[in-house]
Write an enzyme that holds these catalytic residues in place. Structure first.
Site, PDB file in Angstrom:
ATOM      1  N   GLU A 180       0.820  -1.229   0.000  1.00 53.22           N
ATOM      2  CA  GLU A 180       0.000   0.000   0.000  1.00 53.22           C
ATOM      3  C   GLU A 180       0.847   1.270   0.000  1.00 53.22           C
ATOM      4  O   GLU A 180       0.628   2.183   0.802  1.00 53.22           O
ATOM      5  CB  GLU A 180      -0.954   0.001   1.209  1.00 53.22           C
ATOM      6  CG  GLU A 180      -1.987  -1.097   1.118  1.00 53.22           C
ATOM      7  CD  GLU A 180      -3.139  -0.994   2.123  1.00 53.22           C
ATOM      8  OE1 GLU A 180      -3.056  -0.179   3.069  1.00 53.22           O
ATOM      9  OE2 GLU A 180      -4.116  -1.742   1.962  1.00 53.22           O
ATOM     10  N   GLU A 298      -5.403  -8.284  -0.441  1.00 55.71           N
ATOM     11  CA  GLU A 298      -6.151  -8.038   0.808  1.00 55.71           C
ATOM     12  C   GLU A 298      -7.598  -7.788   0.412  1.00 55.71           C
ATOM     13  O   GLU A 298      -7.877  -6.843  -0.336  1.00 55.71           O
ATOM     14  CB  GLU A 298      -5.620  -6.820   1.561  1.00 55.71           C
ATOM     15  CG  GLU A 298      -4.299  -7.057   2.247  1.00 55.71           C
ATOM     16  CD  GLU A 298      -3.851  -5.859   3.099  1.00 55.71           C
ATOM     17  OE1 GLU A 298      -4.707  -5.155   3.668  1.00 55.71           O
ATOM     18  OE2 GLU A 298      -2.630  -5.642   3.156  1.00 55.71           O
TER      19      GLU A 298
END
Ligand code: AHR
Length: 520
Positions: A180, A298
């Site tokens: 991320e 995710e």
């Protein structure tokens, strides 16, 4: 069911055993263990627990992990990896340093590191998908970790691994290039250009060390990121020839309108389609002959609003603690139905999605919960994952859905049914969600000669409360058999339910019924 007027709807699912989307990649049933909250410590690992094995891992949790049937595991983060020094987690445990984990304001004992985790994952039958730190570190440290894990040459790092107990290389195939990096919350957050350059530099060096690895570039943290789209294009222009997958992360939660929440899979469908279009564009621009897969590394239901508004402030301003309780969401029946539909979306995109990891495995937004010194149990979301992972084999089939439409405030009209199916060994396995909160639906199965052999549903218990959860003391939410007429091609699905139907050839079902009648 109290308080619910059940209206009967009708729908059709059209299935042909030779109309396929793509093979089912077993990597779609991945999971995720981050050094965060009680995922590792008092989650999978608790040496003082009565069920602990010689290495300190909980056998009761391990039994549930096996039952869940996940196939691969992303490790060790998540946000945690962006500040992690992997060297702290190898060597004699008594010499390992306690460190701060700035991502989750926690203390990390490093009692579990690379060797312990790999040993556990191997025992659980999980392929490890390793993530490297591109937040505070760079190409050199990632390459050294790869050398430590995958090489067998006479180098100092390999000798160190052997001294630490692993003679054979771990041989990890899949590596995530950071986590991320588009998010301003990320340690070492970067612009797309900065990250793209670093990821390319790291990928190049890692390929020099082990040309066989599969690399995952970090894509967008959500479809709602202001940089979504441009991030992927820029990162892939830097890394397209060097990576095999690009990630996306997708979390959904129930906000003001439950019909929106129940349409989450429509949002995930769109997100995956958008990333696929961007990837195709860059592949063409760079003249690539290979296809870059999408790693949904995710995904889950996560009440992020509660985390941001209630739990975050005390965590960030409170004392530093070892494995504090963080985002231990307790899942409802509705959450489980949405998780089932998200799995459907992943399977529907089996031609584009190469890897998918439900985040996470134990305690932290997880299908499995455990209490220190106490019980381990299945949350509601455990079931759609476990049943889909157990039965989705072979090829994904195209499913034609004719059903009523439901109007949602955010996603417009969505079909009442969300369905996918797989075909293997002359069986069709159908996974279907009834999104209606009030209406049961009679589903006619239009197939090339198949009938229903068995049907299982996950829905609210008899009091009809869609907010029911499973706790340490009671687990009222579990799948149950749906009544089906032998040889029938219709089935009735309850309102707000996730369902698994097994179809067999009519001729086989007929033969079985005749034998049963003869034996009776
Ligand atoms: O899974 C919890 C967190 O969600 C991860 O650490 C991070 O990558 C994401 O934002």
């Amino acid at each position: 069911m109290k308080g619910i007027t059940i209206v009967q709807q009708v729908a059709t699912l059209r299935l042909r055993s030779d109309e396929t989307v793509a093979p089912v990649s077993r990597r779609l049933f991945g999971t995720f263990v981050e050094h965060m909250g009680r995922s590792v410590y008092t989650g999978i690992h608790e040496p003082e627990h009565p069920t602990a094995d010689a290495a300190g891992f909980r056998r009761d949790v391990g039994a549930l992990v096996r039952e869940l049937g996940a196939t691969c595991v992303r490790y060790p983060g998540g946000n945690f990896v962006s500040g992690y020094r992997w060297e702290d987690g190898v060597g004699p445990v008594e010499n390992r340093p306690v460190r701060v984990d700035a991502a989750w304001r926690s203390l990390e004992s490093n009692a579990v590191g690379l060797h312990e985790f790999t040993g556990w994952a191997t025992e659980m039958g999980l392929e490890v998908m390793m993530a490297v730190n591109l937040g505070t570190r760079g190409a050199a440290e990632a390459a050294e970790l790869l050398e430590y894990c995958n090489l067998d040459e006479p180098t100092a790092r390999v000798a160190e691994r052997r001294r630490n107990g692993a003679d054979a290389a771990f041989g990890f195939d899949v590596w995530c290039l950071g986590n991320e990096m588009d998010g301003e919350w990320q340690i070492g957050h970067k612009t797309a250009d900065e990250y793209g350059r670093l990821a390319a530099e790291t990928a190049r060096l890692m390929r020099f060390i082990d040309p066989g690895v599969e690399l995952v570039a970090a894509g967008s943290s959500s479809a709602e990121m202001a940089t979504f789209g441009e991030w992927e294009r820029t990162v892939l222009r830097h890394t397209g020839d060097l990576v095999d997958h690009i990630s996306l992360h997708a979390y959904y939660e129930e906000l003001d309108d439950v019909s929106d929440f129940l349409a989450s899979s429509a949002r995930l469908d769109r997100f995956i389609d958008e990333v696929a279009m961007i990837v195709a564009g860059v592949e063409q621009e760079l003249g690539l002959t290979k296809h870059i897969g999408i790693s949904v590394d995710e995904w889950n239901v996560w009440n992020t609003t509660r985390f941001n508004q209630v739990d975050k402030e005390p965590l960030l301003t409170g004392p530093w603690r070892f494995h504090p309780r963080i985002i231990e969401d307790e899942y409802t029946v509705t959450d489980a139905v949405v998780v089932g539909s998200l799995l459907n979306s992943l399977l529907r995109h089996a031609d584009r999605v190469s890897i998918a990891n439900q985040a996470q495995l134990v305690n932290v937004i997880a299908p499995i919960r455990s209490e220190p010194g106490g019980a381990a149990w299945r949350q509601t979301i455990f079931y759609p994952f476990a049943i889909t992972a157990a039965h989705a084999h072979g090829s994904v089939l195209t499913v034609g859905v004719e059903a009523a439409t439901l109007t949602t405030p955010t996603y417009g009209d969505v079909l009442q049914l969300d369905a996918t199916a797989t075909f293997d060994d002359d069986r069709i396995e159908v996974f279907v969600v009834n999104r209606s909160q009030t209406d049961a639906v009679d589903v006619a199965l239009d197939t090339d000669g198949f009938v229903v052999e068995s049907a299982t549903t996950l829905t609210a218990p008899d009091d009809g409360d869609r907010r029911t959860t499973n706790t340490a003391d009671a687990q009222p939410v579990a799948p149950r058999a749906l009544a089906v007429e032998p040889g029938s091609a219709t089935v009735q699905l309850p309102p707000l339910s996730w369902n698994h139907l097994r179809l067999v050839r009519a001729i086989e079902a007929g033969a079985r019924t005749e034998t049963q009648e003869e034996n009776a």
